[in-house]
Enzyme design. Sequence first.
Site, PDB file in Angstrom:
ATOM      1  NE  ARG A  87      -1.805   7.963  -5.363  1.00 53.18           N
ATOM      2  CZ  ARG A  87      -0.533   8.267  -4.871  1.00 53.18           C
ATOM      3  NH1 ARG A  87       0.134   7.217  -4.309  1.00 53.18           N
ATOM      4  NH2 ARG A  87       0.130   9.425  -4.927  1.00 53.18           N
ATOM      5  CB  THR A 147      -2.956   4.025   0.327  1.00 53.70           C
ATOM      6  OG1 THR A 147      -2.963   4.823  -0.900  1.00 53.70           O
ATOM      7  CG2 THR A 147      -4.202   2.953   0.114  1.00 53.70           C
ATOM      8  CG  LEU A 179      -1.879  -1.036   1.478  1.00 52.73           C
ATOM      9  CD1 LEU A 179      -2.692  -0.885   2.680  1.00 52.73           C
ATOM     10  CD2 LEU A 179      -2.803  -1.042   0.254  1.00 52.73           C
ATOM     11  CG  ASP A 180       0.403   4.014  -3.293  1.00 54.06           C
ATOM     12  OD1 ASP A 180       1.363   3.117  -3.500  1.00 54.06           O
ATOM     13  OD2 ASP A 180      -0.288   4.318  -3.961  1.00 54.06           O
ATOM     14  CE  LYS A 181       4.846   9.230   4.524  1.00 54.90           C
ATOM     15  NZ  LYS A 181       5.663  10.739   4.264  1.00 54.90           N
TER      16      LYS A 181
END
Length: 319
Positions: free
Chosen positions: A248, A149, A145-147
């Site tokens: 995104r 998210t 997961l992105d930072k």
Amino acid sequence: MNSESIITLSVSEQSRLEPQNQRLDRWLSEHLETLSRSRIQDLISQGHVTVNQQVCTSKKLTLKTGDSIEVKIPPNVPLELEAVDIPLDILYEDEHLIIINKPAGLVVHPSAGHSNDTLVNALLAHCQTLAGIGGVERPGIVHRLDKDTTGAIVVAKTDFALQHLQQQIKAKTAQRQYLGVVYGSPKTEFGTIEQPLGRHSVDRKKMAVVPVEKGGRNAITHWKIQERLGNYTLVLFTLETGRTHQIRVHSNFIGHPIVGDPEYSNRRSIGVNLSGQALHAWKLKLQHPVTEDWIEATAPIPEEMNTLLNVLRRRSGST
């Protein structure tokens, strides 16, 4: 993985040899689901791959039907990482895997500027044993997961669990659903975005829609409207593939970027302070690698995102 392993493959007539998959690294990434493409490229450059009994260090080698390929995977080497007692919101855990509700701002694994404040550091403090991945002894991150998210992320504790869970994601038997707030109001109630993704041609930290013939990788995102909030919309996203920044970039591609996204939207002011994009990994459904029971973990919507939704509901008159 504590000893060297050898994987032998052959390019049969039934193997997928479409033009975009004839390159050695691409073909291997399609057939070795437990290894990332970057890991495969490293193994090639380090001389661990042979084609027809000859060492091949060129990832661009064009394969042909009948080729015999051998991949040697060396044992994991220790990686010095600090175990840090960072609180974890655990949704599910047993001796084989752990599912965590990741907060915004927590980076998954160490990188520049984040050496000891990541999910990996927290896992090292929490778990006694963790699977090796990528050639080093570090937690078996199945997906990322992105930072900024938030939400559910699964980590394997054993090599067997790691391979099993990664295969589920590749085979699309594992289900990952996200909730996101987007700018605008889509004209239809649901849809599918199927656009290949790759590194941005100018800004290499960003991803973009890139044709397959130029290195893009197939990416499919399904979406369905959950709630219309004036000029904003709460959307349920279901991933069929798991490319970097997939939701995104795809949201931005159809003209409805994620609210607060620092990379793919213009961050229009909405009167609510957001630490990052309003995107949350809401549900994760997978089959247990040992018991074969189905596990469904639901991560509660974070307070910041709930605040945003309540503000938008009041503005739109939906409350």
